[in-house]
Write an enzyme that holds these catalytic residues in place. Structure first.
Site, PDB file in Angstrom:
ATOM      1  N   CYS A  70       0.841  -1.206   0.000  1.00 18.49           N
ATOM      2  CA  CYS A  70       0.000   0.000   0.000  1.00 18.49           C
ATOM      3  C   CYS A  70       0.878   1.260   0.000  1.00 18.49           C
ATOM      4  CB  CYS A  70      -0.907  -0.008   1.223  1.00 18.49           C
ATOM      5  SG  CYS A  70      -1.995   1.427   1.289  1.00 18.49           S
ATOM      6  N   CYS A  74       0.729   4.689   6.943  1.00 20.08           N
ATOM      7  CA  CYS A  74       0.146   4.516   8.280  1.00 20.08           C
ATOM      8  C   CYS A  74       1.141   3.770   9.185  1.00 20.08           C
ATOM      9  CB  CYS A  74      -1.161   3.742   8.172  1.00 20.08           C
ATOM     10  SG  CYS A  74      -2.237   4.386   6.871  1.00 20.08           S
ATOM     11  N   CYS A  77       0.626   0.080  10.309  1.00 23.47           N
ATOM     12  CA  CYS A  77       0.140  -0.940   9.372  1.00 23.47           C
ATOM     13  C   CYS A  77       1.230  -1.775   8.698  1.00 23.47           C
ATOM     14  CB  CYS A  77      -0.719  -0.272   8.303  1.00 23.47           C
ATOM     15  SG  CYS A  77      -1.523  -1.501   7.232  1.00 23.47           S
ATOM     16  N   CYS A 115     -16.423  -9.174   6.007  1.00 21.46           N
ATOM     17  CA  CYS A 115     -15.720  -7.909   5.786  1.00 21.46           C
ATOM     18  C   CYS A 115     -14.477  -8.162   4.936  1.00 21.46           C
ATOM     19  CB  CYS A 115     -15.289  -7.308   7.112  1.00 21.46           C
ATOM     20  SG  CYS A 115     -16.625  -7.237   8.318  1.00 21.46           S
ATOM     21  N   CYS A 147     -19.294  -5.948   4.066  1.00 20.95           N
ATOM     22  CA  CYS A 147     -18.578  -4.701   4.365  1.00 20.95           C
ATOM     23  C   CYS A 147     -17.260  -4.732   3.602  1.00 20.95           C
ATOM     24  CB  CYS A 147     -18.317  -4.604   5.873  1.00 20.95           C
ATOM     25  SG  CYS A 147     -17.430  -3.112   6.369  1.00 20.95           S
ATOM     26  N   CYS A 207     -18.925   2.189   8.833  1.00 20.40           N
ATOM     27  CA  CYS A 207     -18.199   1.450   9.863  1.00 20.40           C
ATOM     28  C   CYS A 207     -16.946   2.275  10.102  1.00 20.40           C
ATOM     29  CB  CYS A 207     -17.861   0.043   9.380  1.00 20.40           C
ATOM     30  SG  CYS A 207     -16.818  -0.848  10.552  1.00 20.40           S
ATOM     31  N   ARG A 279     -17.652  -2.713  17.881  1.00 23.37           N
ATOM     32  CA  ARG A 279     -16.939  -3.959  17.548  1.00 23.37           C
ATOM     33  C   ARG A 279     -15.608  -4.029  18.279  1.00 23.37           C
ATOM     34  NH1 ARG A 279     -19.955  -6.012  13.257  1.00 23.37           N
ATOM     35  NH2 ARG A 279     -21.211  -4.348  12.347  1.00 23.37           N
TER      36      ARG A 279
HETATM   37  N1  SAM Z   1      -6.508   0.590   3.179  1.00 20.59           N
HETATM   38  C1  SAM Z   1      -7.765   0.761   3.755  1.00 20.59           C
HETATM   39  C2  SAM Z   1      -7.817   1.843   4.775  1.00 20.59           C
HETATM   40  O1  SAM Z   1      -6.803   2.174   5.373  1.00 20.59           O
HETATM   41  O2  SAM Z   1      -8.897   2.381   4.999  1.00 20.59           O
HETATM   42  C3  SAM Z   1      -8.327  -0.500   4.343  1.00 20.59           C
HETATM   43  C4  SAM Z   1      -7.477  -1.496   5.097  1.00 20.59           C
HETATM   44  S1  SAM Z   1      -6.802  -0.962   6.649  1.00 20.59           S
HETATM   45  C5  SAM Z   1      -5.719  -2.298   7.043  1.00 20.59           C
HETATM   46  C6  SAM Z   1      -8.157  -1.054   7.803  1.00 20.59           C
HETATM   47  C7  SAM Z   1      -7.923  -0.639   9.228  1.00 20.59           C
HETATM   48  O3  SAM Z   1      -7.203  -1.637   9.915  1.00 20.59           O
HETATM   49  C8  SAM Z   1      -7.112   0.604   9.484  1.00 20.59           C
HETATM   50  O4  SAM Z   1      -7.826   1.776   9.312  1.00 20.59           O
HETATM   51  C9  SAM Z   1      -6.684   0.429  10.934  1.00 20.59           C
HETATM   52  O5  SAM Z   1      -7.627   1.056  11.778  1.00 20.59           O
HETATM   53  C10 SAM Z   1      -6.719  -1.087  11.126  1.00 20.59           C
HETATM   54  N2  SAM Z   1      -5.362  -1.608  11.377  1.00 20.59           N
HETATM   55  C11 SAM Z   1      -4.375  -1.793  10.468  1.00 20.59           C
HETATM   56  N3  SAM Z   1      -3.262  -2.264  11.061  1.00 20.59           N
HETATM   57  C12 SAM Z   1      -3.534  -2.369  12.377  1.00 20.59           C
HETATM   58  C13 SAM Z   1      -2.769  -2.781  13.513  1.00 20.59           C
HETATM   59  N4  SAM Z   1      -1.501  -3.162  13.401  1.00 20.59           N
HETATM   60  N5  SAM Z   1      -3.370  -2.786  14.719  1.00 20.59           N
HETATM   61  C14 SAM Z   1      -4.668  -2.394  14.849  1.00 20.59           C
HETATM   62  N6  SAM Z   1      -5.424  -1.973  13.811  1.00 20.59           N
HETATM   63  C15 SAM Z   1      -4.868  -1.954  12.595  1.00 20.59           C
HETATM   64 FE1  SF4 Z   2      -2.713   1.177   3.422  1.00 24.28          FE
HETATM   65 FE2  SF4 Z   2      -2.569  -0.036   5.772  1.00 24.28          FE
HETATM   66 FE3  SF4 Z   2      -2.896   2.590   5.679  1.00 24.28          FE
HETATM   67 FE4  SF4 Z   2      -4.926   0.956   4.879  1.00 24.28          FE
HETATM   68  S1  SF4 Z   2      -4.071   1.147   6.930  1.00 24.28           S
HETATM   69  S2  SF4 Z   2      -4.185   2.811   3.854  1.00 24.28           S
HETATM   70  S3  SF4 Z   2      -3.715  -0.750   4.004  1.00 24.28           S
HETATM   71  S4  SF4 Z   2      -1.089   1.458   4.938  1.00 24.28           S
END
Ligand code: SAM
Ligand code: SF4
Ligand code: DTB
Length: 337
Positions: A70, A74, A77, A115, A147, A207, A279
């Protein structure tokens, strides 16, 4: 179960209920969050019982339909291409037939909601989005809630997802507006709010929640709940995640939060958003059975069910069978997930 016990919860008012407030202040939310724990949980449970069946916990199943690579940064992530040290196998978008097959299996194992998450910054037109639309249609045809979480999107994407029958779009605020730039710099809080407004305008449920344990203050937690609870209407679904620290991400070395912090966050979310589905999301694998039950008493009414979240382990199925067994909910055949 004696259905008489729960009959009182049927038909209780949702929208328009006098205790649904859209004008919470950050100070008020912080004060709720800092109540003595037993008082907080007691109040949250009363709100929960007023609006929800206290014996019902929705099982949602989660699948990563496109993993890793991606472009967003973040900090939490493992799927961000910026965090090169993470040990993750990237994967192209899955085949719709395979995804629908996995949804059917999840349904057989007791999941009511399916989801699907893609590691995209945003939705783009083309065959991949066409395939996601097909997945949504297939999941809805199974009679499950569907979702997706696909990053940012434009109105015409929301229109197609709505036409496919999408139940909800997951797009988290993750944290407070004040702390946001400590966690993500490749997009703004405004971008997030704009996508949420677009989704909402097509009649798709929101959500929307966030993560605790990333180094934010208690005021940041209250401030995130303030943004959510002043949305009109409140998001139908509010995932509360505890950070899953993943090695190789900038937050990989953070100490996991005390489970009681999750209890406080869930309880506060329940009090300020009485009718939303709260949730208990990522981080559940580091909670023992009793801490999870405390979260359910404090107002959580859904969990992700299955041994994997998107890329990290979830609570183990055997442990979930024990959890659902202990609370008296129906236990499903865990072998079929
Ligand atoms: N890329 C899209 C986005 O960011 O909206 C969808 C996928 S993203 C992985 C979905 C959510 O997963 C993120 O907004 C975050 O809140 C949660 N998430 C990702 N990595 C995480 C982690 N290590 N611990 C807890 N929540 C996490
Ligand atoms: Fe990309 Fe992870 Fe951020 Fe979603 S949370 S936008 S998958 S880097
Ligand atoms: C949400 O708030 N939590 C889920 C779901 N929405 C998509 C995702 C949690 C991901 C945890 C880290 C991982 O497994 O990659």
């Amino acid at each position: 179960m004696d259905s008489g016990i729960v009959r009182g919860y049927e038909g209780r008012s949702k929208a328009g209920s006098p205790d649904i407030r859209l004008d919470w202040t950050v100070e008020e939310i912080l004060a709720v969050h800092q109540l003595p724990l037993l008082e907080l949980v007691g109040r949250a449970n009363a709100v929960h019982r007023e609006h929800h069946d206290p014996n019902k916990v929705q099982k949602a199943s989660l699948l990563s339909i496109k993993t890793g690579g991606c472009p967003e940064n973040c900090a939490y992530c493992p799927q961000s291409a910026h965090h090169r040290e993470v040990d993750l196998t990237k994967d192209r978008l899955m085949d719709p037939a395979k995804v629908i097959g996995l949804a059917a299996k999840a349904k057989a194992a007791g999941a009511e909601r399916f989801c699907m998450g893609a590691a995209w910054r945003e939705v783009r037109d083309g065959k991949d989005f066409d395939a996601v639309v097909q997945m949504v249609e297939g999941v809805r045809d199974l009679g499950m809630e569907a979702c997706v979480t696909l990053g940012m999107l434009k109105p015409h994407h929301a229109a197609r997802l709505a036409a496919a029958g999408l139940t909800a779009y997951n797009h988290n605020l993750d944290t407070s507006p004040e702390f946001y730039s400590e966690i993500i710099t490749t997009r703004t809080y405004e971008d997030r709010l704009e996508t949420l407004a677009t989704v909402r305008s097509y009649g798709i449920d929101l959500c929307c929640g966030g993560i605790i344990g990333m180094g934010e203050s208690l005021r940041d937690r209250a401030s995130m709940l303030h943004v959510l609870s002043t949305m009109n209407p409140h998001p139908e679904s509010v995932p509360i995640n505890a950070l899953v620290p993943v090695e190789g991400t900038p937050l990989g070395h953070r100490t996991p939060i005390d489970p009681l912090e999750l209890v406080r966050m869930v309880a506060t979310a329940r009090i300020v958003m009485p009718t939303s589905t709260v949730r208990l999301s990522a981080g559940r694998s580091s909670l023992n059975r009793e801490a999870q039950i405390l979260c359910l008493i404090a107002g959580a009414n859904s969990v992700f069910y299955g041994d994997k979240l998107l890329t990290t382990p979830n609570a183990e199925l055997g442990e979930d069978a024990a959890l659902f067994g202990a609370i008296g909910a129906e236990v499903q055949d865990t072998a079929s997930i």
